[in-house]
Design an enzyme around this catalytic site. Structure first.
Site, short mmCIF file in Angstrom:
data_model
loop_
_atom_site.label_atom_id
_atom_site.label_comp_id
_atom_site.label_asym_id
_atom_site.label_seq_id
_atom_site.Cartn_x
_atom_site.Cartn_y
_atom_site.Cartn_z
N HIS A 198 -9.88 11.14 -15.53
CA HIS A 198 -10.74 9.99 -15.79
C HIS A 198 -10.40 8.87 -14.78
O HIS A 198 -9.24 8.68 -14.42
CB HIS A 198 -10.54 9.49 -17.22
CG HIS A 198 -11.57 8.49 -17.61
ND1 HIS A 198 -11.51 7.18 -17.21
CD2 HIS A 198 -12.74 8.62 -18.29
CE1 HIS A 198 -12.59 6.54 -17.67
NE2 HIS A 198 -13.35 7.40 -18.31
N LYS B 151 -11.02 6.18 -25.57
CA LYS B 151 -10.08 5.38 -24.77
C LYS B 151 -9.01 4.77 -25.69
O LYS B 151 -8.68 5.37 -26.71
CB LYS B 151 -10.85 4.33 -23.97
CG LYS B 151 -11.97 4.96 -23.14
CD LYS B 151 -12.59 4.05 -22.14
CE LYS B 151 -13.71 4.80 -21.43
NZ LYS B 151 -14.33 4.01 -20.38
N ASN C 217 -15.36 9.58 -25.55
CA ASN C 217 -14.03 9.18 -25.08
C ASN C 217 -13.73 7.82 -25.69
O ASN C 217 -14.28 6.82 -25.28
CB ASN C 217 -14.06 9.11 -23.54
CG ASN C 217 -12.76 8.57 -22.98
OD1 ASN C 217 -11.77 8.45 -23.69
ND2 ASN C 217 -12.78 8.26 -21.69
N GLU D 288 -18.70 10.82 -13.27
CA GLU D 288 -18.66 9.45 -13.77
C GLU D 288 -18.53 8.49 -12.58
O GLU D 288 -17.40 8.21 -12.14
CB GLU D 288 -17.48 9.27 -14.72
CG GLU D 288 -17.57 10.14 -15.94
CD GLU D 288 -16.85 9.52 -17.14
OE1 GLU D 288 -17.47 9.45 -18.20
OE2 GLU D 288 -15.70 9.08 -16.98
N SER E 143 -21.89 4.22 -19.00
CA SER E 143 -22.86 3.37 -19.70
C SER E 143 -24.03 4.13 -20.31
O SER E 143 -25.16 3.63 -20.34
CB SER E 143 -23.37 2.25 -18.77
OG SER E 143 -22.30 1.43 -18.37
N GLU F 92 -10.07 5.82 -15.05
CA GLU F 92 -9.07 4.83 -15.49
C GLU F 92 -7.66 5.38 -15.31
O GLU F 92 -6.72 4.63 -15.01
CB GLU F 92 -9.34 4.42 -16.95
CG GLU F 92 -10.58 3.53 -17.03
CD GLU F 92 -11.38 3.66 -18.31
OE1 GLU F 92 -10.88 4.20 -19.31
OE2 GLU F 92 -12.56 3.23 -18.29
N GLY G 142 -18.43 1.39 -18.18
CA GLY G 142 -18.15 0.16 -18.93
C GLY G 142 -18.81 -1.08 -18.35
O GLY G 142 -18.52 -2.19 -18.75
P1 PGA Z 1 -18.79 3.97 -20.86
O1 PGA Z 1 -17.54 4.89 -20.46
O2 PGA Z 1 -19.78 4.85 -21.57
O3 PGA Z 1 -18.21 2.90 -21.72
O4 PGA Z 1 -19.35 3.45 -19.55
C1 PGA Z 1 -17.71 6.20 -20.05
C2 PGA Z 1 -16.37 6.83 -19.75
O5 PGA Z 1 -15.49 6.15 -19.20
O6 PGA Z 1 -16.15 8.02 -20.04
#
Ligand code: PGA
Length: 252
Positions: free
Chosen positions: A97, A11, A9, A169, A215, A99, A175
Site C-alpha cells: 500500500h 487502515k 482497507n 491505487e 476515493s 502508505e 484519501g
Molecule cells: P480511499 O483509500 O478510498 O480513502 O481513497 C483507498 C486506499 O488507500 O486503499
C-alpha cells in the site's frame, strides 16, 4: 471468469468496540451472500483481526491483514508474521500500500520478499501499486507502474498468480476525494493486463483480478466498476461505514 472483489482497507481506524459495530453492520448488509459471487474482504488493524476472523467465519466475508513482516519469526519488535496471520484464520494480506511505501519506507525489493513469504505461507496477496501525482504530470505513470510490478512480482511463477490480486491505487487519488476517471483506471488496468500477458500468457493475465482504489464512493463506484478491466475496488474511507461499503459492493 475473473473474480469480482470489493475489499475494505480500514487502515488505522476503529478500536475493538467500533470494529464490532462495523462488522455487525456489514454482516447485516451482506448477510444473504452475493448471488453473483462477488468476494467481500475487510482489512481491520492487527489487534482486531482475531475478533474479525472469528466473527466472520460462518459468513461470506473474508478478512485480510494490512501488512506483515517477511520473516517467519524472530527478533523483530512490533512486527507480525505470515504464520501468525494464518493461525488466526486470516488468509489474505494487503502488501505494498502506498502508505506503507511512503511512511514506512517499503521498497519494491522489500515487497518482493514479503510477497514470497506470504505465498510460502499460503496467504493470498492483494498487491497495491500506483504512481505519484508528479509521475502522472510528467507522463511517467506507465513506466512507474511497470517498474513496481516487475520488481515486486515478476520473479514469481505463473502458478503463483492464482494467489495474487492486484490493486491499482494512484497515490494522488487516495484519501484526497479526487478519483481517477473510469477511463484513466481502465487505461492502466488494460496496460497491466498487457504486461502480464507478455510475461505470463493471456490465460493467466485474464484470470487476475485488478482492483481500483482511490476515493471510491457509492456515488462513483458503478461507473468505475463498469470498465472491462476493473474487477472491483479497494476502498478506504468509504469502507468505514457499513451502508456506504454495502452500496459500493452492490454497485459491482
Ligand atoms: P480511499 O483509500 O478510498 O480513502 O481513497 C483507498 C486506499 O488507500 O486503499
Amino acid at each position: 471468469m475473473r473474480q469480482k472483489i470489493v475489499a475494505g482497507n480500514w487502515k488505522m481506524n476503529k478500536n475493538l468496540d467500533e470494529a464490532k459495530e462495523l462488522i455487525k453492520g456489514i454482516k447485516k448488509e451482506v448477510q444473504a451472500g452475493l448471488e453473483d459471487g462477488t468476494r467481500v474482504i475487510i482489512a481491520p488493524c492487527f489487534v482486531n483481526l482475531h475478533y474479525a476472523a472469528k466473527k466472520t467465519k460462518k459468513s461470506t466475508i473474508e478478512v485480510a491483514a494490512q501488512n506483515m513482516h517477511q520473516a517467519n519469526s524472530g527478533a523483530y519488535t512490533g512486527e507480525v508474521s505470515a504464520d501468525m496471520l494464518t493461525n488466526l484464520g486470516v488468509n489474505i494480506v494487503i502488501l505494498g500500500h502506498s502508505e506503507r511505501r511512503e511512511y514506512f519506507g517499503e521498497t519494491d525489493e522489500l515487497l518482493a520478499q514479503k510477497v514470497d513469504a506470504a505465498l510460502e505461507n499460503k496467504l493470498e496477496v492483494v498487491f497495491c501499486f500506483g504512481e505519484l501525482l508528479e509521475d502522472r504530470k510528467s507522463g511517467n505513470h506507465f513506466k512507474v507502474v511497470e517498474n513496481q510490478l516487475k520488481k515486486a512480482l515478476f520473479h514469481l511463477q505463473e502458478a503463483d498468480f492464482k494467489n495474487i490480486i492486484l490493486a491499482y491505487e494512484p497515490v494522488w487519488a487516495i484519501g484526497t476525494g479526487e478519483t481517477a476517471s473510469p477511463e484513466q483506471a481502465q487505461e492502466i488496468h488494460a496496460f497491466v493486463r498487457e504486461l502480464l500477458t507478455k510475461k505470463y500468457g493471456v490465460e493467466t493475465a485474464n484470470a487476475i483480478s485488478i482492483l481500483y482504489g482511490g476515493s471510491v464512493k457509492p456515488a462513483n463506484a458503478k461507473e468505475i466498476f463498469s470498465k472491462p478491466d476493473v474487477d472491483g475496488g479497494l476502498i478506504g474511507g468509504a469502507a468505514l461505514k457499513a451502508e456506504d461499503f454495502a452500496a459500493i459492493i452492490k454497485s459491482i
